[in-house]
Design a protein around this motif. Structure first.
Motif, short mmCIF file in Angstrom:
data_model
loop_
_atom_site.label_atom_id
_atom_site.label_comp_id
_atom_site.label_asym_id
_atom_site.label_seq_id
_atom_site.Cartn_x
_atom_site.Cartn_y
_atom_site.Cartn_z
N LEU A 284 -30.54 18.53 -14.04
CA LEU A 284 -30.92 19.83 -13.52
C LEU A 284 -29.76 20.57 -12.87
N GLY A 285 -28.75 19.82 -12.44
CA GLY A 285 -27.61 20.46 -11.81
C GLY A 285 -27.92 21.05 -10.45
N ASP A 286 -28.94 20.54 -9.81
CA ASP A 286 -29.34 21.13 -8.53
C ASP A 286 -29.91 20.03 -7.64
N ARG A 287 -29.37 19.91 -6.46
CA ARG A 287 -29.76 18.81 -5.58
C ARG A 287 -31.20 18.95 -5.09
N ASP A 288 -31.57 20.14 -4.68
CA ASP A 288 -32.93 20.33 -4.17
C ASP A 288 -33.96 20.07 -5.27
N ALA A 289 -33.62 20.51 -6.48
CA ALA A 289 -34.53 20.27 -7.59
C ALA A 289 -34.67 18.77 -7.85
N ALA A 290 -33.55 18.06 -7.73
CA ALA A 290 -33.59 16.60 -7.93
C ALA A 290 -34.48 15.94 -6.88
N ASP A 291 -34.39 16.43 -5.64
CA ASP A 291 -35.26 15.88 -4.59
C ASP A 291 -36.73 16.12 -4.93
N ASP A 292 -37.01 17.31 -5.43
CA ASP A 292 -38.40 17.60 -5.82
C ASP A 292 -38.86 16.68 -6.94
#
Lengths: 194, 297
Positions: free
Chosen positions: A54-62
């Protein structure tokens, strides 16, 4: 209750010594400690794969949260045909791809598919260009490259996660790498141009 | 074998990079690369790209990831009807009194201790246990292994390989079986002290519940031995469930009459219930009544 059955009982403090499949059995029967231990063992791998897809840390947390909620709900259906790690990662890859598609549909102009802004990524140098190139691939291609080249999974494991044969993984991985190389070259040439 | 064309070599570079080619094929492609600058450059580019991918930094997950996930799952844990918990508390009181009261041994030499009053049950226990709010759905015991379990419970536990009273190597003939059933959403962790060996029953006795069973051997317990069902909250082991005391036989107490029933006769004591006809979702506190010898309930 046979002696061997009793011997397999795992006190809460000993969860860290239990095998994954045993933890699944215990979590399935309602042990919160077993589920927590499964989380501790696998959430790092889920987060890493989701982050690079995803290239996105917050998205990975979700995605981590989403994956383990689904793992919790799917415990009764786990049949042990694949390893617990592969099973969890299969869910992680599917959820990451779904998340990416969902994000792409509601993406505002100026955002790349991978979630960052083009300018922001360009400022990150070679890593930024590589992430940008990754973000230009189709979700499944991105997942293939992340699982193999970033996370180091075998063709067989990736096949289990994506529901295809190891031979098919080889063919699709080659195409994905070729595309990635082309996109990466294009981006680095753009960056070097005066 | 003829040397590969550039097209063939190019299509196999990825497999070569991953070590997925047979040795003979790897040699053929390798020989081609030595004489072909374009294919060699393509291979180097792929290898370089992979090194860059391997070196990509990966951030750590947020430290509260587990807590967030627990919180997201939490709403599923608070939907237990108050009435059910009330029934459970009542069932527990009965079960506690019964378990402490009349241990039995098959050899006929066992002695029944005096009925254990509720106060006596809790007197020797950890204060955390005494103050705990009972949240276990149901606790039931059987005088002789699983033979007194309602058939649907016995069948399911038998199918799971737990509580197999028919097999000599299963439950000790003199042991009682204890079955604890609770809503799976309450998800207890089970801690036991000797002589209890509590074991999850798989699959659960009832849909939507977690079940545990154990054998209580009257010959091995120390007075005041207890079993605690606990839940882990955060990093602390918080006892918020129930504790059951077991009073073993005391010397000099009047003996129970020898149990002369055969297993076949004993099985006939399983009272047919409507649940025997199929899957059951009856509230488990009824189990206690089903399992009690007449006159004790």
């Amino acid at each position: 209750v046979t002696a061997s059955t009793l011997a397999r009982a795992v006190p809460p403090g000993m969860m860290r010594l239990a095998e994954d499949t045993r933890l699944v059995e215990l979590a399935r029967s309602g042990s919160g400690a077993a589920f927590d231990e499964l989380f501790r063992r696998h959430h790092g791998a889920v987060h890493a794969a989701a982050y690079h897809i995803l290239g996105d840390r917050d998205a990975a947390d979700d995605v981590v949260q989403d994956v383990f909620i689904r793992v919790h709900g799917a415990l009764p259906t786990f049949r042990g045909e694949a390893s617990v790690r592969t099973w969890v990662m299969r869910i992680a890859v599917n959820r990451s791809i779904s998340y990416q598609r969902w994000a792409a549909r509601r993406r505002s102009p100026g955002l790349t598919e991978a979630g960052g802004t083009r300018n922001a990524r360009a400022s990150e140098g070679a890593d930024g260009a590589l992430r940008e190139a990754l973000g230009s691939l189709r979700p499944v291609e991105r997942a293939l490259i992340v699982l193999r080249d970033v996370r180091g999974h075998s063709y067989e494991e990736i096949g289990d996660m994506l529901g295809c044969s190891a031979g098919s993984v080889g063919v699709r991985l080659h195409r994905a790498r070729t595309r990635l190389r082309r996109e990466y070259s294009k981006l680095t040439e753009e960056a070097e141009a005066p | 074998m003829r040397p590969p064309t550039c097209r063939e070599a190019s299509s196999r570079l990825s497999l070569l990079l991953d070590g997925r080619l047979a040795p003979s094929d790897a040699d053929r492609i390798g020989n081609h690369l030595e004489g072909c600058g374009r294919c060699q450059g393509e291979y180097e580019a792929l290898a370089s790209l992979r090194r860059a991918l391997e070196a990509l930094p990966t951030p750590e997950p947020r430290p509260d990831a587990l807590a967030r996930t627990r919180a997201a799952l939490a709403p599923r844990r608070v939907r237990q009807p108050v009435a059910v918990l009330g029934l459970a508390a009542a069932a527990l009181l009965v079960a506690v009194a019964y378990m402490g009261g009349r241990p039995r041994t098959d050899a006929g030499g066992g002695h029944a201790g005096p009925p254990l009053q509720e106060g006596a049950v809790t007197a020797g226990l950890d204060s955390r246990v005494r103050s705990a709010q009972p949240r276990v759905f149901s606790v039931a015991t059987t005088p002789r292994a699983c033979l007194r379990l309602p058939r649907h419970v016995a069948q399911r536990t038998h199918a799971a390989g737990v509580g197999d009273s028919a097999a000599p190597s299963g439950l000790a003939p003199s042991g009682r079986a204890i079955v604890i059933v609770c809503p799976s959403a309450l998800a207890p962790d089970v801690a036991t002290l000797p002589p209890f060996g509590l074991q999850p029953v798989l699959p659960a006795v009832e849909p939507g519940t977690a079940s545990y069973s154990a054998v209580i051997d009257p010959g091995t317990g120390e007075p005041g031995s207890h079993l605690a069902v606990t839940r882990t909250v955060g990093d602390d082991l918080s006892v918020e469930s129930v504790s059951i005391a077991y009073q073993p036989a005391l010397p000099g107490e009047p003996a129970d009459p020898p149990d002369t029933r055969t297993e076949e006769e004993d099985t006939s004591h399983v009272r047919p219930t409507p649940e025997d006809a199929g899957p059951v979702v009856a509230p488990m506190p009824r189990l206690v009544g089903d399992l009690m010898p007449s006159g004790l309930v």
